[in-house]
Motif scaffolding. Sequence first.
Motif, PDB file in Angstrom:
ATOM      1  N   ALA A 189       0.802  -1.243   0.014  1.00  0.00           N
ATOM      2  CA  ALA A 189      -0.039  -0.069  -0.062  1.00  0.00           C
ATOM      3  C   ALA A 189       1.039   1.377  -0.037  1.00  0.00           C
ATOM      4  O   ALA A 189       0.438   2.142  -0.646  1.00  0.00           O
ATOM      5  CB  ALA A 189      -1.011   0.072   1.179  1.00  0.00           C
ATOM      6  N   GLU A 190       1.883   1.231   0.714  1.00  0.00           N
ATOM      7  CA  GLU A 190       2.754   2.434   0.891  1.00  0.00           C
ATOM      8  C   GLU A 190       3.647   2.718  -0.528  1.00  0.00           C
ATOM      9  O   GLU A 190       3.454   3.787  -0.873  1.00  0.00           O
ATOM     10  CB  GLU A 190       3.608   2.418   2.046  1.00  0.00           C
ATOM     11  N   SER A 191       4.051   1.719  -0.763  1.00  0.00           N
ATOM     12  CA  SER A 191       4.744   1.699  -2.339  1.00  0.00           C
ATOM     13  C   SER A 191       3.745   2.236  -3.293  1.00  0.00           C
ATOM     14  O   SER A 191       4.026   2.998  -4.336  1.00  0.00           O
ATOM     15  CB  SER A 191       5.390   0.398  -2.691  1.00  0.00           C
ATOM     16  N   ARG A 192       2.409   1.748  -3.337  1.00  0.00           N
ATOM     17  CA  ARG A 192       1.491   2.327  -4.388  1.00  0.00           C
ATOM     18  C   ARG A 192       1.272   3.508  -4.179  1.00  0.00           C
ATOM     19  O   ARG A 192       1.219   4.319  -5.175  1.00  0.00           O
ATOM     20  CB  ARG A 192       0.196   1.319  -4.209  1.00  0.00           C
ATOM     21  N   SER A 193       1.232   4.003  -2.895  1.00  0.00           N
ATOM     22  CA  SER A 193       0.855   5.579  -2.653  1.00  0.00           C
ATOM     23  C   SER A 193       2.113   6.371  -3.272  1.00  0.00           C
ATOM     24  O   SER A 193       1.824   7.349  -3.831  1.00  0.00           O
ATOM     25  CB  SER A 193       0.707   5.808  -1.212  1.00  0.00           C
ATOM     26  N   ILE A 194       3.427   6.043  -2.982  1.00  0.00           N
ATOM     27  CA  ILE A 194       4.310   6.643  -3.431  1.00  0.00           C
ATOM     28  C   ILE A 194       4.458   6.635  -4.836  1.00  0.00           C
ATOM     29  O   ILE A 194       4.777   7.740  -5.711  1.00  0.00           O
ATOM     30  CB  ILE A 194       5.672   6.043  -3.072  1.00  0.00           C
ATOM     31  N   LEU A 195       4.226   5.486  -5.707  1.00  0.00           N
ATOM     32  CA  LEU A 195       4.095   5.627  -7.127  1.00  0.00           C
ATOM     33  C   LEU A 195       2.983   6.352  -7.563  1.00  0.00           C
ATOM     34  O   LEU A 195       3.333   7.112  -8.404  1.00  0.00           O
ATOM     35  CB  LEU A 195       3.872   3.912  -7.482  1.00  0.00           C
ATOM     36  N   GLY A 196       1.927   6.462  -6.829  1.00  0.00           N
ATOM     37  CA  GLY A 196       0.712   7.362  -7.327  1.00  0.00           C
ATOM     38  C   GLY A 196       1.333   8.784  -7.391  1.00  0.00           C
ATOM     39  O   GLY A 196       0.810   9.526  -8.228  1.00  0.00           O
ATOM     40  N   ARG A 197       1.881   9.235  -6.400  1.00  0.00           N
ATOM     41  CA  ARG A 197       2.309  10.610  -6.157  1.00  0.00           C
ATOM     42  C   ARG A 197       3.509  11.000  -7.332  1.00  0.00           C
ATOM     43  O   ARG A 197       3.567  12.191  -8.024  1.00  0.00           O
ATOM     44  CB  ARG A 197       3.253  10.789  -4.852  1.00  0.00           C
ATOM     45  N   ARG A 253      -7.726   7.752  -6.456  1.00  0.00           N
ATOM     46  CA  ARG A 253      -6.577   8.309  -6.615  1.00  0.00           C
ATOM     47  C   ARG A 253      -5.718   8.755  -5.057  1.00  0.00           C
ATOM     48  O   ARG A 253      -6.753   9.622  -4.423  1.00  0.00           O
ATOM     49  CB  ARG A 253      -6.598   9.451  -7.730  1.00  0.00           C
ATOM     50  N   PRO A 254      -4.525   8.601  -5.244  1.00  0.00           N
ATOM     51  CA  PRO A 254      -3.804   9.248  -3.776  1.00  0.00           C
ATOM     52  C   PRO A 254      -3.727  10.536  -3.906  1.00  0.00           C
ATOM     53  O   PRO A 254      -3.926  11.358  -4.879  1.00  0.00           O
ATOM     54  CB  PRO A 254      -2.468   8.597  -3.878  1.00  0.00           C
ATOM     55  N   ASP A 255      -4.108  11.052  -2.756  1.00  0.00           N
ATOM     56  CA  ASP A 255      -3.833  12.729  -2.508  1.00  0.00           C
ATOM     57  C   ASP A 255      -2.292  13.128  -2.657  1.00  0.00           C
ATOM     58  O   ASP A 255      -1.501  12.608  -2.308  1.00  0.00           O
ATOM     59  CB  ASP A 255      -4.219  13.176  -1.175  1.00  0.00           C
ATOM     60  N   ILE A 256      -2.271  14.052  -3.484  1.00  0.00           N
ATOM     61  CA  ILE A 256      -0.700  14.456  -3.672  1.00  0.00           C
ATOM     62  C   ILE A 256      -0.650  15.704  -2.912  1.00  0.00           C
ATOM     63  O   ILE A 256      -1.018  16.741  -3.088  1.00  0.00           O
ATOM     64  CB  ILE A 256      -0.501  14.889  -5.279  1.00  0.00           C
TER      65      ILE A 256
END
Length: 186
Positions: A94-102, A181-184
């Motif tokens: 989940a954390e790596s997916r969030s970083i990737l989304g950013r 989508r993750p918040d940026i």
Amino acid sequence: MVLLIIAGIVVLVIIGLVVWAVSIYNRFYSLKNTHEATLGQIKVALKKRLDMIEQLLGSVKSYAAFEKETLERVTAMRASVGSAGPGDLAGLEAESRSILGRLFAVMENYPDLKTSQTVMSLMDAVKQVEDEIARQRYTANNVAEQFNTMMDTIPSNIIGRFAGLIKLQYLEFVGEDVEKRPDITF
């Protein structure tokens, strides 16, 4: 003579029950080993994803002021993948997916970055790794479901409990809305 036939039938029934119990026991361990191998493949894929994130960070940082702590966090996550258990894998994923989304969101703001051959190649590779993680997660959960069903149903649950087995943990998204989508924020 009749006693000999009855004794023979009893021996055959006992042998049949032992073979049946051993086959159930072996099925449990086959599923357990498959689950562990699949978790290993997920760890490899997560490590690949984190390697690509590091490479993408290198490409992006010349265009955007990307936080140093993000790179440090990716490095720390990469180091922890090898010793991660099923519950830890979900959090790392989940954390790596969030970083990737950013990262993808940052790249959206820089059209020339998006058209860079290096970045395009990395993005294609990331998509392949994402697909691999999804396939491996699906496999791990299917194997866990089969194992857990055997642990819940009679008579295999008797053999499982006798062998000291416990249910396998499913891989789940941890507090993550997959469709959102993750918040940026930088």
